[in-house]
Design a protein around this motif. Structure first.
Motif, PDB file in Angstrom:
ATOM      1  N   ASP A  29       0.807  -1.220   0.000  1.00  0.00           N
ATOM      2  CA  ASP A  29       0.000   0.000   0.000  1.00  0.00           C
ATOM      3  C   ASP A  29       0.838   1.267   0.000  1.00  0.00           C
ATOM      4  O   ASP A  29       0.280   2.369  -0.011  1.00  0.00           O
ATOM      5  N   ASN A  30       2.157   1.121   0.022  1.00  0.00           N
ATOM      6  CA  ASN A  30       3.007   2.296   0.192  1.00  0.00           C
ATOM      7  C   ASN A  30       3.977   2.559  -0.953  1.00  0.00           C
ATOM      8  O   ASN A  30       4.608   3.600  -0.972  1.00  0.00           O
ATOM      9  N   GLU A  31       4.154   1.621  -1.854  1.00  0.00           N
ATOM     10  CA  GLU A  31       5.146   1.739  -2.923  1.00  0.00           C
ATOM     11  C   GLU A  31       4.528   1.367  -4.259  1.00  0.00           C
ATOM     12  O   GLU A  31       3.615   0.550  -4.321  1.00  0.00           O
ATOM     13  N   LEU A  32       5.074   1.935  -5.300  1.00  0.00           N
ATOM     14  CA  LEU A  32       4.738   1.514  -6.654  1.00  0.00           C
ATOM     15  C   LEU A  32       5.534   0.243  -6.929  1.00  0.00           C
ATOM     16  O   LEU A  32       6.767   0.270  -6.911  1.00  0.00           O
ATOM     17  N   LEU A  33       4.830  -0.865  -7.127  1.00  0.00           N
ATOM     18  CA  LEU A  33       5.481  -2.161  -7.320  1.00  0.00           C
ATOM     19  C   LEU A  33       5.236  -2.671  -8.723  1.00  0.00           C
ATOM     20  O   LEU A  33       4.251  -2.320  -9.372  1.00  0.00           O
ATOM     21  N   ALA A  34       6.136  -3.538  -9.148  1.00  0.00           N
ATOM     22  CA  ALA A  34       5.996  -4.179 -10.449  1.00  0.00           C
ATOM     23  C   ALA A  34       6.136  -5.683 -10.282  1.00  0.00           C
ATOM     24  O   ALA A  34       6.679  -6.174  -9.294  1.00  0.00           O
ATOM     25  N   THR A  35       5.627  -6.378 -11.262  1.00  0.00           N
ATOM     26  CA  THR A  35       5.889  -7.797 -11.419  1.00  0.00           C
ATOM     27  C   THR A  35       6.083  -8.026 -12.904  1.00  0.00           C
ATOM     28  O   THR A  35       5.897  -7.113 -13.700  1.00  0.00           O
ATOM     29  N   GLY A  36       6.481  -9.203 -13.281  1.00  0.00           N
ATOM     30  CA  GLY A  36       6.749  -9.471 -14.689  1.00  0.00           C
ATOM     31  C   GLY A  36       5.700 -10.364 -15.302  1.00  0.00           C
ATOM     32  O   GLY A  36       5.003 -11.102 -14.602  1.00  0.00           O
ATOM     33  N   ASP A  37       5.599 -10.300 -16.621  1.00  0.00           N
ATOM     34  CA  ASP A  37       4.632 -11.135 -17.321  1.00  0.00           C
ATOM     35  C   ASP A  37       4.877 -12.621 -17.074  1.00  0.00           C
ATOM     36  O   ASP A  37       3.945 -13.381 -16.822  1.00  0.00           O
ATOM     37  N   LEU A  38       6.134 -13.029 -17.069  1.00  0.00           N
ATOM     38  CA  LEU A  38       6.450 -14.435 -16.819  1.00  0.00           C
ATOM     39  C   LEU A  38       6.200 -14.810 -15.352  1.00  0.00           C
ATOM     40  O   LEU A  38       5.790 -15.928 -15.048  1.00  0.00           O
ATOM     41  N   ILE A  39       6.431 -13.864 -14.462  1.00  0.00           N
ATOM     42  CA  ILE A  39       6.146 -14.070 -13.030  1.00  0.00           C
ATOM     43  C   ILE A  39       4.645 -14.224 -12.838  1.00  0.00           C
ATOM     44  O   ILE A  39       4.181 -15.090 -12.087  1.00  0.00           O
ATOM     45  N   LEU A  40       3.880 -13.393 -13.529  1.00  0.00           N
ATOM     46  CA  LEU A  40       2.425 -13.468 -13.484  1.00  0.00           C
ATOM     47  C   LEU A  40       1.962 -14.873 -13.869  1.00  0.00           C
ATOM     48  O   LEU A  40       1.142 -15.487 -13.170  1.00  0.00           O
ATOM     49  N   ALA A  41       2.513 -15.413 -14.940  1.00  0.00           N
ATOM     50  CA  ALA A  41       2.153 -16.770 -15.369  1.00  0.00           C
ATOM     51  C   ALA A  41       2.566 -17.810 -14.330  1.00  0.00           C
ATOM     52  O   ALA A  41       1.778 -18.707 -13.991  1.00  0.00           O
ATOM     53  N   GLU A  42       3.785 -17.688 -13.803  1.00  0.00           N
ATOM     54  CA  GLU A  42       4.270 -18.649 -12.797  1.00  0.00           C
ATOM     55  C   GLU A  42       3.360 -18.691 -11.580  1.00  0.00           C
ATOM     56  O   GLU A  42       3.048 -19.763 -11.064  1.00  0.00           O
TER      57      GLU A  42
END
Length: 133
Positions: A29-42
């Motif tokens: 709730d405090n930071e702009l975070l990212a994830t990856g497309d391949l991580i999303l699939a995993e």
């Protein structure tokens, strides 16, 4: 920007308390975070129940989803793999090489709990969130 790896998401969704899952919880709730497309699939492929899948998908797609591959990253990942192999280190998963390389090239700081990233930190300049915290 912090890019959250599947190793942390899996612990988070399972309710497993680790320094990394605690850190993720404090960042959500405090930071702009990212994830990856391949991580999303995993991560999403691991859910059995539709309800859990939908909830996880909603959370993960609310973040910035980074394309982890592409031609330039693929070539650089192969170079990084070869560099580590020349040092006697073999990274077992191509996806970890792609993730680490994308982070190095784009300045993302991964939040992970996967030892596969350690050679990239030790030899190729990858900075991780827990080490930076």
């Amino acid at each position: 920007m912090i890019l959250v790896d599947s190793s942390v998401w899996i612990d988070y969704f399972r309710g497993t308390v680790t320094p990394q899952s605690d850190r993720l919880n404090s960042l959500l709730d405090n930071e702009l975070l990212a994830t990856g497309d391949l991580i999303l699939a995993e991560v999403l492929q691991g859910f059995g129940a539709d309800r859990d899948f939908r909830q996880a998908k909603r959370l993960l797609t609310s973040l910035i989803v980074v394309d982890l591959g592409g031609q330039d990253i693929a070539i650089r990942a192969a170079e990084n793999f070869r560099t580590l192999r020349a040092l006697g280190i073999t990274v077992r998963k191509t996806i970890d090489t792609l993730i680490a390389t994308r982070c190095i090239e784009s300045g993302f700081i991964p939040l992970h709990s996967d030892r596969a990233f350690e050679p990239f930190e030790r030899h190729l300049g990858l900075r991780s969130e827990i080490a930076a915290a």
